[in-house]
Design an enzyme around this catalytic site. Structure first.
Site, short mmCIF file in Angstrom:
data_model
loop_
_atom_site.label_atom_id
_atom_site.label_comp_id
_atom_site.label_asym_id
_atom_site.label_seq_id
_atom_site.Cartn_x
_atom_site.Cartn_y
_atom_site.Cartn_z
N GLU A 504 0.80 -1.24 0.00
CA GLU A 504 0.00 0.00 0.00
C GLU A 504 0.83 1.29 0.00
O GLU A 504 0.38 2.32 0.48
CB GLU A 504 -1.00 0.01 1.17
CG GLU A 504 -1.96 -1.17 1.14
CD GLU A 504 -3.00 -1.18 2.28
OE1 GLU A 504 -3.29 -0.11 2.84
OE2 GLU A 504 -3.50 -2.27 2.59
N ARG A 535 -5.39 15.71 16.21
CA ARG A 535 -5.59 14.98 14.96
C ARG A 535 -6.85 15.45 14.23
O ARG A 535 -7.93 15.49 14.79
CB ARG A 535 -5.80 13.53 15.30
CG ARG A 535 -4.92 12.45 14.75
CD ARG A 535 -4.37 12.57 13.41
NE ARG A 535 -4.90 11.50 12.60
CZ ARG A 535 -4.46 10.25 12.68
NH1 ARG A 535 -3.48 9.92 13.49
NH2 ARG A 535 -4.99 9.33 11.91
N GLU A 625 -18.98 1.16 13.58
CA GLU A 625 -19.29 2.54 13.96
C GLU A 625 -20.46 3.12 13.17
O GLU A 625 -20.96 4.19 13.52
CB GLU A 625 -18.05 3.42 13.87
CG GLU A 625 -17.52 3.59 12.48
CD GLU A 625 -16.16 4.27 12.46
OE1 GLU A 625 -15.25 3.74 13.10
OE2 GLU A 625 -16.02 5.30 11.80
N HIS A 714 0.44 -0.85 17.51
CA HIS A 714 0.58 0.55 17.92
C HIS A 714 1.89 0.89 18.61
O HIS A 714 2.13 2.04 18.92
CB HIS A 714 -0.58 0.95 18.82
CG HIS A 714 -1.83 1.18 18.03
ND1 HIS A 714 -2.87 0.28 18.04
CD2 HIS A 714 -2.17 2.14 17.17
CE1 HIS A 714 -3.80 0.72 17.23
NE2 HIS A 714 -3.41 1.84 16.69
N CYS A 746 -3.46 -5.20 12.80
CA CYS A 746 -3.88 -4.21 11.81
C CYS A 746 -2.70 -3.93 10.88
O CYS A 746 -1.66 -4.58 10.98
CB CYS A 746 -4.36 -2.94 12.53
SG CYS A 746 -5.22 -1.76 11.46
N1 GLN Z 1 -5.38 -2.55 4.76
C1 GLN Z 1 -5.30 -1.45 5.67
C2 GLN Z 1 -3.89 -1.35 6.22
O1 GLN Z 1 -3.25 -2.36 6.35
C3 GLN Z 1 -6.26 -1.65 6.83
C4 GLN Z 1 -6.27 -0.46 7.74
C5 GLN Z 1 -7.33 -0.50 8.82
O2 GLN Z 1 -7.83 -1.53 9.19
N2 GLN Z 1 -7.70 0.62 9.36
O3 GLN Z 1 -3.42 -0.27 6.56
ZN ZN Z 2 -7.23 -2.51 11.04
#
Ligand code: GLN
Ligand code: ZN
Length: 774
Positions: A504, A535, A625, A714, A746
């Site tokens: 990405e 933010r 959400e 994180h 994530c």
């Molecule tokens: N594919 C996105 C990433 O890897 C997913 C981000 C997310 O879940 N907010 O950044």
């Molecule tokens: Zn995520």
């Protein structure tokens, strides 16, 4: 003559050029002191009050400003900073404020005996952050236990009142109401009920109200947005005595409700012993008649007539049609305002340089909304002729938007209307698909993968920014992206991951990337909205029918796949997340807009499949959400949301494995809807609520494959192998092992390569140990 009083519930605090954001960040970096930060705050308040005055509002609203979050302001003002921070008397207020908001890192602790007042202990995590109702704003969660005490502990609010008065303004103060404040907080002890703190809390509120009265304030807007939620009976019963108690302070209270219809609380809201009631006429116009019938005439009625949550210019004729009879019924007295705080919209859109003149004429930011309120007030008091030109311009803009060929696309409409009823069904049930996919992909048990993004290095961001500015030729940009992809692929192969991603690098943001390529979206230059702390986000404006002009990701994914024999996962953002993180058109149901996005993304899914991509991930982190505030509307939302996902995904053959990804929300209460999305694999964040989520998945018997995140992305911390192994064993105890995947929580775009590689190497090791326990 009619008396129409105008006001607003709250104003964006960041400043037109995000002055507050930059000042906060400079202060945190130690570049400016408290005095300079406070000067910025004071200047912004001055400007924002002046805008309210210029729009002819009868009051300026004081109390909406914050160096971060209005709920955190209440925590300090009410003297209930959690004891776990160990603050002693000599830590200055603003320093404590930022510790509550940002936590105290262990390595920044001072030794015992240090005079700065920090307790010498391990780090203290910040207050938790949670979404403010159904908005994308995050507030800091108050913490309560049986020892929580309240009392007026900060002079900040009184100081701001004095500031506004010194500037010659007539002041209305806004406070978050006591019941909403308690409701939004968290109980930090088992068996403790935070409602039991109400008596104590009310004493503190009374103290605040009395002090405000002594300062010459006549009106206080007390926000109780929880009147728009389904509440337990004890909470409902608490309202009447609580407000009776506040009446002792002898202050005129305007009770403000917003975001959601009052429904079963309507009678309660109309009967509370307060001086006025604010109703959200954008979200609950259908409740106006009932409120008109029930609210005693001696109370003030404030109607939120201009949408405080969205960016569209108000249909002023329609607003007047609603307001005129209300005014007559109220015997010529009425207040009008935006529906809720304007915190959730950009400060101004009328001059945004990235929008063309036509689009700009359809939109209204906070400043333009104030002018709409002014025009409505004039029309109500002096008759429409007094603002003929303004009404004409608004009518023309609304009509132009309604009939614009940029909004309606007949092909899209026809496609939605003629969509076959099985367009949201995969060809075969999961078990059959899984067999075909396993035969094709030949993955080991406990396959390893990542969530999509890899570190966005300064290099990558620099290349993207240069290309955007026009400072880098397209060919060079493509070459740079290709080398970032090649680098990511090589590293993943070296680490030994099973299903790879392209990383990405070309994406700035997972919604913006697609919005910019889809028809029907516009992007602003300066349409910032506060998300949390300093933010801000700049949500796309979804103004028209959505369609896809050309493939959006195929070239990058295909290139990445050409570099490896392992499966390359195509990476898309799902329709609900795109919807949820945009300003959405208000001229058709959200469900219809979601379906249009789904169809556009479906085309991309099919193109990826055609290009030979065997695994396609459709991210839906925002599905939770989007839930309506009222439970009674959940089923309807979940039905169209999960259908939109299925429409996106279901065109593929059995052998194409569809993944989805979700994170950072509670999912246990919507597991059936998640299962109904029928993704072959779901990767899901579990670090925050490990066992809870897995228990949910086990109890509900989630039918398809799951990758519970084995580490939190994180922090730069590298999780040891045993830790991830332990977590996966816990998972394997509740989910059949042949349905488990191994992956982080994530995407990794905020991380750097060294810790990313180390963590993934450990993760791959953990997976190997799982497969082959010696
Ligand atoms: N594919 C996105 C990433 O890897 C997913 C981000 C997310 O879940 N907010 O950044
Ligand atoms: Zn995520």
């Amino acid at each position: 003559m009619a008396i129409v009083c105008t006001h607003l519930l709250g104003f964006p605090r960041m400043g037109a050029a995000r002055e507050l954001k930059f000042a906060l960040e400079r202060h945190w970096r130690g570049e400016i002191g408290v005095a300079e930060l406070e000067a910025t705050g004071r200047e912004l308040r001055r400007r924002h009050w002046q805008l309210q005055r210029d729009a002819g509002l009868d009051f300026v609203t004081v109390g909406d400003f914050a160096y971060g979050d209005h709920v955190a302001n209440h925590i300090q003002m009410l003297g209930c900073e959690p004891a776990r921070f160990g603050f002693t008397g000599d830590v200055p207020e603003l320093a404590r404020y930022f510790m509550l908001a940002r936590g105290v890192a262990a390595e920044h602790q001072h030794d015992d005996g240090c005079a700065c007042g920090h307790a010498a202990a391990e780090g203290r995590p910040a207050l938790e952050m949670t979404k403010w109702f159904d908005t994308n704003y995050h507030y800091l969660v108050p913490e309560f236990d049986a020892d929580t005490r309240f009392g007026l502990a900060s002079r900040r609010l009184l100081g701001e009142v004095a500031e506004a008065q010194a500037l010659g303004h007539r002041v209305k103060v806004v406070l978050l109401g006591p019941l909403s404040f308690l409701w939004l907080g968290k109980e930090k002890a088992d068996g403790f009920d935070r409602l039991s703190l109400l008596e104590r809390l009310l004493a503190a509120y009374n103290e605040v109200l009395i002090r405000l009265g002594a300062a010459g304030v006549q009106w206080v807007q007390v926000d109780e947005p929880i009147l728009g939620l389904d509440l337990p009976p004890a909470w409902v019963a608490a309202f009447e005595p609580a407000y009776r108690r506040l009446a002792a302070a002898d202050m005129s209270i305007l009770l403000a409700t917003y975001f959601s219809p009052l429904q079963q609380h309507l009678e309660l809201a109309c009967g509370l012993p307060v001086a006025g009631l604010h109703l959200d006429c954008v979200r609950a116009p259908h409740e106006l008649d009932q409120v008109l019938q029930r609210l005693p005439l001696e109370r003030e009625l404030s109607l939120g007539i201009v949408d405080g949550r969205n960016v569209w210019r108000t249909d002023l004729d329609a607003a007047l049609t609603l307001l005129q009879p209300a005014l007559a019924q109220r015997q010529g007295r009425l207040w009008i305002a935006p529906s809720c705080s304007l915190l959730h919209v950009p400060i101004a859109l009328g001059d945004d340089s990235a929008l063309d003149a036509e689009l700009r004429s359809w939109l209204a930011g906070a400043v333009e909304k104030l002018d709409e309120i002014r025009v409505l007030q004039q029309a109500l008091v002096h008759g429409p002729a007094a603002v003929r030109r303004e009404l004409f311009a608004a009518r023309a803009a609304v009509a132009a938007r309604a009939s614009s060929p940029r909004v309606k696309n007949a092909t899209v409409a026809a496609r939605c209307a003629t969509l076959p009823s099985n367009a949201d069904r995969r060809q075969s049930p999961f078990e059959q698909r899984a067999a075909v996919q396993h035969a094709r992909l030949q993955l080991p048990p406990f396959p390893t993968t990542t969530i999509g993004s890899f570190p966005q290095t300064a290099d990558i961001r620099g290349v993207r920014a240069a290309f955007r500015r026009g400072a880098l030729p397209e060919a060079d940009y493509r070459q740079a992206m290709r080398s970032a992809i090649a680098d990511a692929v090589a590293r993943q192969e070296a680490i030994g991951l099973d299903v790879l991603v392209h990383g990405e690098a070309e994406r700035n943001d997972m919604v913006e990337y697609f919005g910019e390529q889809l028809e029907g979206f516009a992007f602003t230059a300066n349409g910032w909205v506060q998300s949390y702390g300093s933010r801000c986000v700049k949500p796309p404006i979804l103004f028209g029918d959505v369609s896809r002009a050309a493939p959006m990701t195929v070239e990058w994914t295909e290139y990445a796949q050409s570099l490896t024999r392992r499966p390359m996962k195509g990476m898309l953002t799902g329709p609900i997340t795109i919807l949820q993180w945009s300003f959405v058109r208000d001229d058709q149901p959200r469900a219809d807009t979601a379906l249009q996005i789904a169809l556009a993304m479906r085309d991309e899914v099919l193109d990826l499949e055609r290009a030979g991509i065997a695994v396609i991930q459709i991210d839906e982190p925002a599905i939770r959400e989007g839930l309506p505030l009222r439970r009674s509307q959940w089923a309807d939302y979940l039905a169209w949301a999960s259908r939109a996902f299925r429409v996106t995904a279901a065109g593929v053959g059995d052998g194409t494995q569809v993944h989805t990804h979700m994170c950072y929300a509670e999912f246990n209460d919507i597991l059936p809807a998640i299962a109904a999305m029928d993704a072959d694999v779901i990767t899901i964040e579990t670090s925050r609520s490990q066992m809870e989520l897995l228990r949910g998945f086990a109890e509900f018997e989630y039918p398809n494959e799951i990758g519970p995140g084995v580490y939190d992305i994180h922090s730069p911390r590298v999780p040891p192998v045993e830790e991830m192994l332990h977590l996966m064993r816990k998972a394997a105890a509740v989910v059949p092992a042949q349905r488990l995947w191994v992956n982080p929580d994530c995407g990794l775009k905020t991380r750097a390569w060294p810790e990313t590689e180390a963590a993934l190497r450990n993760m791959v090791l953990a997976a190997r140990l799982l497969r082959d326990p010696q």
